[in-house]
Design an enzyme around this catalytic site. Structure first.
Site, PDB file in Angstrom:
ATOM      1  N   GLU A  52      36.384  50.213  30.220  1.00 44.35           N
ATOM      2  CA  GLU A  52      35.447  49.048  30.069  1.00 44.35           C
ATOM      3  C   GLU A  52      35.776  48.413  28.883  1.00 44.35           C
ATOM      4  OE1 GLU A  52      34.577  48.127  32.832  1.00 44.35           O
ATOM      5  OE2 GLU A  52      34.692  49.667  34.035  1.00 44.35           O
ATOM      6  N   GLN A  57      37.086  40.935  28.322  1.00 45.56           N
ATOM      7  CA  GLN A  57      38.283  39.982  27.594  1.00 45.56           C
ATOM      8  C   GLN A  57      39.562  40.136  27.765  1.00 45.56           C
ATOM      9  OE1 GLN A  57      37.229  37.191  25.524  1.00 45.56           O
ATOM     10  NE2 GLN A  57      35.091  38.471  25.310  1.00 45.56           N
ATOM     11  N   TYR A  97      41.032  41.367  20.011  1.00 44.81           N
ATOM     12  CA  TYR A  97      39.515  41.313  19.358  1.00 44.81           C
ATOM     13  C   TYR A  97      39.613  42.703  18.784  1.00 44.81           C
ATOM     14  CZ  TYR A  97      39.177  37.183  22.708  1.00 44.81           C
ATOM     15  OH  TYR A  97      39.872  36.118  22.829  1.00 44.81           O
ATOM     16  N   TYR A 135      27.124  45.257  29.971  1.00 38.24           N
ATOM     17  CA  TYR A 135      27.078  45.445  31.072  1.00 38.24           C
ATOM     18  C   TYR A 135      27.923  46.765  31.179  1.00 38.24           C
ATOM     19  CZ  TYR A 135      32.109  45.952  33.262  1.00 38.24           C
ATOM     20  OH  TYR A 135      32.469  46.422  34.415  1.00 38.24           O
ATOM     21  N   CYS A 207      35.597  36.282  46.258  1.00 38.70           N
ATOM     22  CA  CYS A 207      35.334  35.459  45.495  1.00 38.70           C
ATOM     23  C   CYS A 207      35.777  34.934  44.465  1.00 38.70           C
ATOM     24  CB  CYS A 207      33.135  35.575  44.911  1.00 38.70           C
ATOM     25  SG  CYS A 207      32.647  34.589  44.874  1.00 38.70           S
ATOM     26  N   CYS A 214      36.211  32.771  51.826  1.00 43.82           N
ATOM     27  CA  CYS A 214      34.926  32.398  52.112  1.00 43.82           C
ATOM     28  C   CYS A 214      35.390  33.279  53.488  1.00 43.82           C
ATOM     29  CB  CYS A 214      34.087  31.485  52.408  1.00 43.82           C
ATOM     30  SG  CYS A 214      33.947  30.253  50.741  1.00 43.82           S
ATOM     31  N   CYS A 217      34.781  36.846  53.956  1.00 41.68           N
ATOM     32  CA  CYS A 217      33.793  37.327  52.780  1.00 41.68           C
ATOM     33  C   CYS A 217      32.806  38.026  53.470  1.00 41.68           C
ATOM     34  CB  CYS A 217      33.043  36.122  51.887  1.00 41.68           C
ATOM     35  SG  CYS A 217      32.182  36.719  51.078  1.00 41.68           S
TER      36      CYS A 217
HETATM   37 FE1  SF4 Z   1      32.056  33.599  46.992  1.00 41.40          FE
HETATM   38 FE2  SF4 Z   1      31.386  34.964  49.712  1.00 41.40          FE
HETATM   39 FE3  SF4 Z   1      29.904  32.646  48.988  1.00 41.40          FE
HETATM   40 FE4  SF4 Z   1      31.941  32.283  49.787  1.00 41.40          FE
HETATM   41  S1  SF4 Z   1      30.671  33.675  50.856  1.00 41.40           S
HETATM   42  S2  SF4 Z   1      30.900  31.393  47.829  1.00 41.40           S
HETATM   43  S3  SF4 Z   1      33.874  34.153  49.110  1.00 41.40           S
HETATM   44  S4  SF4 Z   1      30.742  35.169  48.094  1.00 41.40           S
END
Ligand code: SF4
Length: 395
Positions: A52, A57, A97, A135, A207, A214, A217
């Site tokens: 990680e 970066q 870095y 994170y 995404c 999408c 998705c």
């Molecule tokens: Fe991202 Fe899924 Fe939303 Fe599309 S539908 S913007 S891939 S989260």
């Protein structure tokens, strides 16, 4: 066809039903489509921490060979803690870095000396170690110990912004508060590690920054940006910093077949790494330097340039004398190295030089080294390029 002005609220209603459906879809998708990354096949907090830290970066492809070498050389936190900082930097050389490597080393020593070699098992305990931010703490806690700790990194930041149709600046204080509180809300009490891996993979492969997929998705029914058809508009594009051009000079100073190298000091860029004497040229001299061919480490002979601007020569003699106490005859520039660091585009003109007088004995940061021994030193990236040029010229 979806409308941009669909009448829904900006953020989805994150109620129990939304959460259940979202988590189920995310985990089911991950079982089929999660990335099979070498450093994922472990619950060892040390291995997770190293990977990680390297991935900050830096791309997965660039990290893999470094990760494998690093783990082979330092297989556990005790071996890392026992190493010298220079050995750690040598293995890190080229990843950039370098404060990441120095912090990793310091935190390994703290884990061994203050925690009996055991990693804290909470995000807060992990975040108390040097160099471990929110994170990385969440990643280690969830991946290694399945603690329900939230994560926000580049891929999940983009994913959350779209799920929420968040149009604000995601890296602002308000944006960070909004996204971290969303991350806390969605992380499940069980299987937090798999869930967080799944979110990262969803961001990295579906995404994506441009043209998110999408149609493929699994959580588009949860996505407010998709519902409003604004997935290409969020998150807001980051303003790119203006590029600054800088011209510097390397002095390759030779004495009895050896070359002078200098270890960069605390507070300097590349602190702890070796480099050749290097100085920024004043603007009025920078423009007088003729453009030279980019350095090619494979070339057998260094092509000496015919024109030698005198301004830089006097300037470099004086800089070298002040920094090292050595008098030298500066000869012609023989190569040019170009590289970029953050917002700086740097051109380094390389000058050959011959030792005349002066001693480096009192200065531990200066060393005369045969080109054949350059491989044992951890160099800055441009320093390594010059080292390769000088070594090739010997052949
Ligand atoms: Fe991202 Fe899924 Fe939303 Fe599309 S539908 S913007 S891939 S989260």
């Amino acid at each position: 066809m979806r409308e941009k002005n669909l009448s829904i609220t900006d953020a989805p209603e994150v109620d129990a039903a939304w959460l259940r459906a979202f988590r189920r879809r995310v985990l089911a998708w991950y079982d089929k489509h999660g990335r099979n990354l070498a450093f994922r096949n472990t619950r060892d907090p040390y291995h997770i921490w190293v990977s990680e830290t390297m991935l900050q970066q830096t791309t997965v492809a660039a990290v893999l060979p470094y990760y494998e070498r690093f783990i082979a050389r330092f297989p556990n936190v005790e071996s890392l803690a026992a190493a010298s900082e220079h050995d750690v930097l040598r293995l890190w050389e080229g990843l950039g870095y370098y404060s990441r490597a120095r912090n990793l080393h310091a935190a390994a020593r703290s884990i061994v000396s203050d925690h009996a070699g055991c990693f804290p098992q909470t995000a807060a305990g992990l975040a108390s170690l040097k160099g471990i931010g929110r994170y990385t703490a969440g990643a280690i806690a969830s991946f290694a110990f399945d603690v329900p700790a939230p994560i926000v990194e580049a891929n999940t930041l983009r994913l959350y912004c779209r799920l929420l149709a968040y149009r604000g600046e995601p890296r602002s204080t308000a944006g960070q508060q909004r996204l971290w509180s969303f991350a806390e809300r969605i992380v499940p009490r069980k299987h937090a590690g798999r869930f967080n891996h799944a979110l990262m993979d969803l961001g990295a492969t579906i995404c994506t920054p441009r043209d998110p997929k999408c149609d493929a998705c699994p959580v588009r029914a949860n996505c407010a940006a998709f519902a409003r058809n604004i997935q290409n508009e969020v998150p807001a594009a980051k303003a790119r910093p203006a590029i600054t051009e800088v011209t510097e000079a390397y002095v390759a100073l030779r004495r009895n077949g050896k070359i002078l190298v200098r270890q960069r000091e605390a507070g300097e860029r590349w602190a702890g790494l070796w480099d050749f004497p290097r100085y920024e040229l004043p603007a009025e001299m920078a423009v007088t330097c003729p453009p030279l061919g980019a350095g090619d480490p494979r070339q057998k002979r260094l092509a000496l340039h015919d024109e030698t601007p005198s301004g830089p020569v006097d300037f470099l003699q004086s800089q070298l004398r002040q920094q090292t106490g050595i008098e030298a005859e500066i000869a012609k520039p023989f190569a040019e190295i170009r590289h970029g660091v953050t917002r700086f585009r740097i051109r380094v003109i390389c000058y050959a030089a011959r030792y005349e007088k002066g001693s480096t004995k009192q200065n531990a940061a200066l060393r005369w080294v045969s080109p054949g021994d350059f491989a044992s030193l951890a160099f800055s990236r441009p320093g390594r390029r010059l080292a390769e040029l000088l070594l090739a010229a010997e052949a």
